[in-house]
Design a protein around this motif. Structure first.
Motif, PDB file in Angstrom:
ATOM      1  N   GLY A  48      14.487  -9.465  13.735  1.00 49.71           N
ATOM      2  CA  GLY A  48      14.126  -8.172  13.161  1.00 49.71           C
ATOM      3  C   GLY A  48      13.103  -7.364  13.937  1.00 49.71           C
ATOM      4  O   GLY A  48      12.669  -6.312  13.481  1.00 49.71           O
ATOM      5  N   GLY A  49      12.676  -7.849  15.111  1.00 48.62           N
ATOM      6  CA  GLY A  49      11.763  -7.057  15.938  1.00 48.62           C
ATOM      7  C   GLY A  49      10.324  -7.039  15.441  1.00 48.62           C
ATOM      8  O   GLY A  49       9.566  -6.115  15.750  1.00 48.62           O
ATOM      9  N   LEU A  50       9.899  -8.067  14.687  1.00 51.77           N
ATOM     10  CA  LEU A  50       8.517  -8.105  14.204  1.00 51.77           C
ATOM     11  C   LEU A  50       7.576  -8.537  15.330  1.00 51.77           C
ATOM     12  O   LEU A  50       7.948  -9.326  16.196  1.00 51.77           O
ATOM     13  N   TYR A  51       6.349  -8.057  15.289  1.00 48.58           N
ATOM     14  CA  TYR A  51       5.344  -8.463  16.284  1.00 48.58           C
ATOM     15  C   TYR A  51       3.956  -8.415  15.658  1.00 48.58           C
ATOM     16  O   TYR A  51       3.750  -7.759  14.634  1.00 48.58           O
ATOM     17  N   HIS A  52       3.043  -9.145  16.287  1.00 45.17           N
ATOM     18  CA  HIS A  52       1.669  -9.257  15.797  1.00 45.17           C
ATOM     19  C   HIS A  52       0.860  -8.108  16.395  1.00 45.17           C
ATOM     20  O   HIS A  52       0.503  -8.148  17.566  1.00 45.17           O
ATOM     21  N   ARG A  70      20.442  -1.166  27.316  1.00 49.75           N
ATOM     22  CA  ARG A  70      19.726  -2.437  27.515  1.00 49.75           C
ATOM     23  C   ARG A  70      18.741  -2.661  26.379  1.00 49.75           C
ATOM     24  O   ARG A  70      18.157  -1.719  25.860  1.00 49.75           O
ATOM     25  N   GLY A  71      18.548  -3.928  25.991  1.00 53.12           N
ATOM     26  CA  GLY A  71      17.587  -4.261  24.933  1.00 53.12           C
ATOM     27  C   GLY A  71      16.589  -5.286  25.429  1.00 53.12           C
ATOM     28  O   GLY A  71      16.892  -6.080  26.320  1.00 53.12           O
ATOM     29  N   ASP A  72      15.393  -5.286  24.860  1.00 59.52           N
ATOM     30  CA  ASP A  72      14.325  -6.216  25.256  1.00 59.52           C
ATOM     31  C   ASP A  72      14.686  -7.638  24.801  1.00 59.52           C
ATOM     32  O   ASP A  72      14.808  -7.888  23.599  1.00 59.52           O
ATOM     33  N   PRO A  73      14.838  -8.587  25.731  1.00 58.82           N
ATOM     34  CA  PRO A  73      15.257  -9.942  25.328  1.00 58.82           C
ATOM     35  C   PRO A  73      14.088 -10.896  25.007  1.00 58.82           C
ATOM     36  O   PRO A  73      14.331 -12.031  24.616  1.00 58.82           O
ATOM     37  N   SER A  74      12.844 -10.422  25.179  1.00 58.81           N
ATOM     38  CA  SER A  74      11.714 -11.342  24.999  1.00 58.81           C
ATOM     39  C   SER A  74      11.512 -11.642  23.509  1.00 58.81           C
ATOM     40  O   SER A  74      12.219 -11.115  22.655  1.00 58.81           O
ATOM     41  N   TYR A  75      10.548 -12.494  23.207  1.00 57.14           N
ATOM     42  CA  TYR A  75      10.270 -12.815  21.791  1.00 57.14           C
ATOM     43  C   TYR A  75       8.777 -12.765  21.536  1.00 57.14           C
ATOM     44  O   TYR A  75       7.972 -12.715  22.463  1.00 57.14           O
ATOM     45  N   ARG A  76       8.418 -12.752  20.294  1.00 58.40           N
ATOM     46  CA  ARG A  76       7.015 -12.697  19.893  1.00 58.40           C
ATOM     47  C   ARG A  76       6.691 -13.924  19.039  1.00 58.40           C
ATOM     48  O   ARG A  76       7.551 -14.425  18.307  1.00 58.40           O
ATOM     49  N   THR A  77       5.457 -14.347  19.159  1.00 57.57           N
ATOM     50  CA  THR A  77       4.979 -15.511  18.398  1.00 57.57           C
ATOM     51  C   THR A  77       4.088 -15.018  17.264  1.00 57.57           C
ATOM     52  O   THR A  77       3.144 -14.261  17.501  1.00 57.57           O
ATOM     53  N   LEU A  78       4.409 -15.450  16.060  1.00 54.73           N
ATOM     54  CA  LEU A  78       3.676 -14.953  14.893  1.00 54.73           C
ATOM     55  C   LEU A  78       3.036 -16.125  14.155  1.00 54.73           C
ATOM     56  O   LEU A  78       3.755 -16.992  13.647  1.00 54.73           O
ATOM     57  N   PRO A  79       1.703 -16.185  14.097  1.00 52.85           N
ATOM     58  CA  PRO A  79       1.077 -17.250  13.304  1.00 52.85           C
ATOM     59  C   PRO A  79       1.425 -17.073  11.831  1.00 52.85           C
ATOM     60  O   PRO A  79       1.411 -15.945  11.332  1.00 52.85           O
ATOM     61  N   THR A  80       1.740 -18.155  11.153  1.00 52.96           N
ATOM     62  CA  THR A  80       2.182 -17.992   9.763  1.00 52.96           C
ATOM     63  C   THR A  80       1.010 -17.811   8.790  1.00 52.96           C
ATOM     64  O   THR A  80       1.238 -17.633   7.597  1.00 52.96           O
ATOM     65  N   ASP A  81      -0.219 -17.826   9.327  1.00 46.98           N
ATOM     66  CA  ASP A  81      -1.342 -17.453   8.456  1.00 46.98           C
ATOM     67  C   ASP A  81      -1.764 -16.001   8.716  1.00 46.98           C
ATOM     68  O   ASP A  81      -2.842 -15.574   8.328  1.00 46.98           O
ATOM     69  N   VAL A  82      -0.893 -15.254   9.363  1.00 43.97           N
ATOM     70  CA  VAL A  82      -1.181 -13.852   9.677  1.00 43.97           C
ATOM     71  C   VAL A  82      -1.249 -13.020   8.389  1.00 43.97           C
ATOM     72  O   VAL A  82      -0.566 -13.331   7.399  1.00 43.97           O
ATOM     73  N   GLN A  83      -2.088 -12.009   8.402  1.00 40.55           N
ATOM     74  CA  GLN A  83      -2.098 -11.064   7.290  1.00 40.55           C
ATOM     75  C   GLN A  83      -0.875 -10.154   7.431  1.00 40.55           C
ATOM     76  O   GLN A  83      -0.624  -9.642   8.529  1.00 40.55           O
ATOM     77  N   PRO A  84      -0.108  -9.936   6.379  1.00 40.19           N
ATOM     78  CA  PRO A  84       1.087  -9.081   6.496  1.00 40.19           C
ATOM     79  C   PRO A  84       0.778  -7.714   7.106  1.00 40.19           C
ATOM     80  O   PRO A  84       1.590  -7.145   7.829  1.00 40.19           O
ATOM     81  N   GLY A 119       6.650 -28.266  -3.697  1.00 40.08           N
ATOM     82  CA  GLY A 119       7.252 -29.504  -3.220  1.00 40.08           C
ATOM     83  C   GLY A 119       8.730 -29.416  -2.896  1.00 40.08           C
ATOM     84  O   GLY A 119       9.380 -30.424  -2.621  1.00 40.08           O
ATOM     85  N   ARG A 120       9.298 -28.209  -2.925  1.00 35.21           N
ATOM     86  CA  ARG A 120      10.735 -28.060  -2.608  1.00 35.21           C
ATOM     87  C   ARG A 120      10.974 -28.305  -1.118  1.00 35.21           C
ATOM     88  O   ARG A 120      12.002 -28.846  -0.723  1.00 35.21           O
ATOM     89  N   VAL A 121      10.019 -27.843  -0.287  1.00 36.93           N
ATOM     90  CA  VAL A 121      10.085 -28.134   1.153  1.00 36.93           C
ATOM     91  C   VAL A 121       8.775 -28.813   1.550  1.00 36.93           C
ATOM     92  O   VAL A 121       7.787 -28.764   0.808  1.00 36.93           O
ATOM     93  N   GLY A 122       8.797 -29.448   2.731  1.00 38.33           N
ATOM     94  CA  GLY A 122       7.593 -30.150   3.175  1.00 38.33           C
ATOM     95  C   GLY A 122       6.468 -29.178   3.500  1.00 38.33           C
ATOM     96  O   GLY A 122       5.504 -29.027   2.750  1.00 38.33           O
ATOM     97  N   ARG A 123       6.624 -28.488   4.617  1.00 37.35           N
ATOM     98  CA  ARG A 123       5.612 -27.500   4.974  1.00 37.35           C
ATOM     99  C   ARG A 123       6.206 -26.461   5.897  1.00 37.35           C
ATOM    100  O   ARG A 123       7.319 -26.626   6.402  1.00 37.35           O
ATOM    101  N   LEU A 124       5.433 -25.404   6.093  1.00 35.34           N
ATOM    102  CA  LEU A 124       5.844 -24.326   6.993  1.00 35.34           C
ATOM    103  C   LEU A 124       5.124 -24.515   8.323  1.00 35.34           C
ATOM    104  O   LEU A 124       3.908 -24.794   8.343  1.00 35.34           O
ATOM    105  N   ALA A 125       5.856 -24.373   9.429  1.00 35.58           N
ATOM    106  CA  ALA A 125       5.233 -24.511  10.754  1.00 35.58           C
ATOM    107  C   ALA A 125       4.157 -23.443  10.950  1.00 35.58           C
ATOM    108  O   ALA A 125       4.178 -22.393  10.293  1.00 35.58           O
ATOM    109  N   LYS A 126       3.251 -23.701  11.866  1.00 32.32           N
ATOM    110  CA  LYS A 126       2.126 -22.770  12.053  1.00 32.32           C
ATOM    111  C   LYS A 126       2.537 -21.483  12.751  1.00 32.32           C
ATOM    112  O   LYS A 126       1.817 -20.496  12.701  1.00 32.32           O
TER     113      LYS A 126
END
Lengths: 193, 106
Positions: A48-52, A70-84, A119-126
């Motif tokens: 979806g093109g999200l970035y920090h 042409r489209g940008d093929p790179s990716y972004r890393t998003l910490p899951t404790d980020v503020q929306p 407890g439905r899932v174990g945990r969310l990756a960082k």
């Protein structure tokens, strides 16, 4: 009732897809779920093109405006404790208003935190990973396949992720194999939009 | 998660939950946590129960707004730069389609 893939597509695009789509000749990948979901670590990936904001650059839509095929093929890393409020969206092929209002509609960080708490899932990756689905016209996902996809997969594996939820919010058509369209014999198979 | 199982099937995704939501809204509407959670729970069920590569499960979840409104709202305010480039190609395809269907009519 089966989901109508073309319900929200303009008619011309739907016709084009129907005429040019080819099926992948590659075997479908399969990894069995190794343990109950309550013991699994989940990773989130979106196209979806999200970035920090303020930490990483947006996807290069300025370049896309100069070279629309042409489209940008790179990716972004998003910490899951980020503020929306720190997440932005750069994608020229969908209206990003709603995802900026609530990023959970593409990157369900809060929902998975709730699922982990019950407890439905174990945990969310960082960390979660975000791509921008438009990969050009004709689509070219070589950089995804050879560089950025494997790189993100290695990072997910390094966090011991067992299951990944991928959300595909755009009209992106994944590259399967080239196909030929019409009498002109130009390569015209849409694999991404 | 996709609203286009058409592509999931052609690309060969291992497990797919297809939901008939407009583009840009894979899991639902903003601020509708209950709807988002229903969809995610279905996806988890697919993950737990699918035993065949290429499984596609079609969700019964419906978009609560009229289709015309959804079609209008998912699209970017400004057409993507690609549209200018490919619009003539689309027109050509549509013309060919019309010509073919006329030719096949008895």
């Amino acid at each position: 009732m089966p989901v109508d893939s073309f319900k929200y597509l303009p008619r011309a695009i739907a016709t084009y897809y129907r005429m040019t789509a080819a099926k992948s000749e590659l075997p479908i990948p399969w990894t069995p779920v190794p343990r109950p979901l309550s013991q699994c670590t989940f990773g989130l990936v979106t196209s979806g093109g999200l970035y920090h904001m303020g930490v990483e650059r947006p996807f290069d839509v300025e370049q896309e405006k100069q070279e629309p095929e042409r489209g940008d093929p790179s990716y972004r890393t998003l910490p899951t404790d980020v503020q929306p409020s720190e997440l932005g969206a750069s994608h020229l092929h969908i209206n990003t208003r709603d995802v900026v209002e609530d990023t959970n509609i593409l990157l369900p960080i809060h929902r998975f935190q709730e699922l982990a708490a019950e407890g439905r899932v174990g945990r969310l990756a960082k960390h979660a990973y975000s791509f921008m689905g438009y990969q050009g016209f004709p689509p070219n996902t070589t950089a995804w396949q050879e560089i950025y996809g494997p790189e993100a997969a290695r990072k997910l594996a390094a966090e011991a992720v067992t299951c990944v939820l991928l959300t595909r919010p755009d009209l992106t058509a994944p590259q399967t194999r080239p196909c030929w369209h019409g009498r002109s014999k130009q390569l015209a198979c849409p694999r991404s939009w | 998660m996709t609203n286009m199982p058409f592509w999931a099937e052609r690309a060969g995704a291992p497990r797919t939950l297809a939901v008939e939501f407009p583009f840009g809204h894979a899991l639902g509407q903003p601020r509708n946590a209950a709807q988002q959670m229903r969809v995610i729970r279905q996806a988890l069920e697919v993950l737990e129960t699918a035993d065949t590569p290429g499984t596609i499960v079609h969700s019964e979840e419906a978009w609560p707004l009229p289709p015309e409104q959804a079609l209008e709202e998912w699209q970017p305010a400004v057409p993507s730069p690609l549209m200018k480039v490919i619009a003539p190609r689309f027109m050509q395809i549509m013309r060919e389609q019309r010509r073919k269907s006329k030719a096949t009519k008895p």
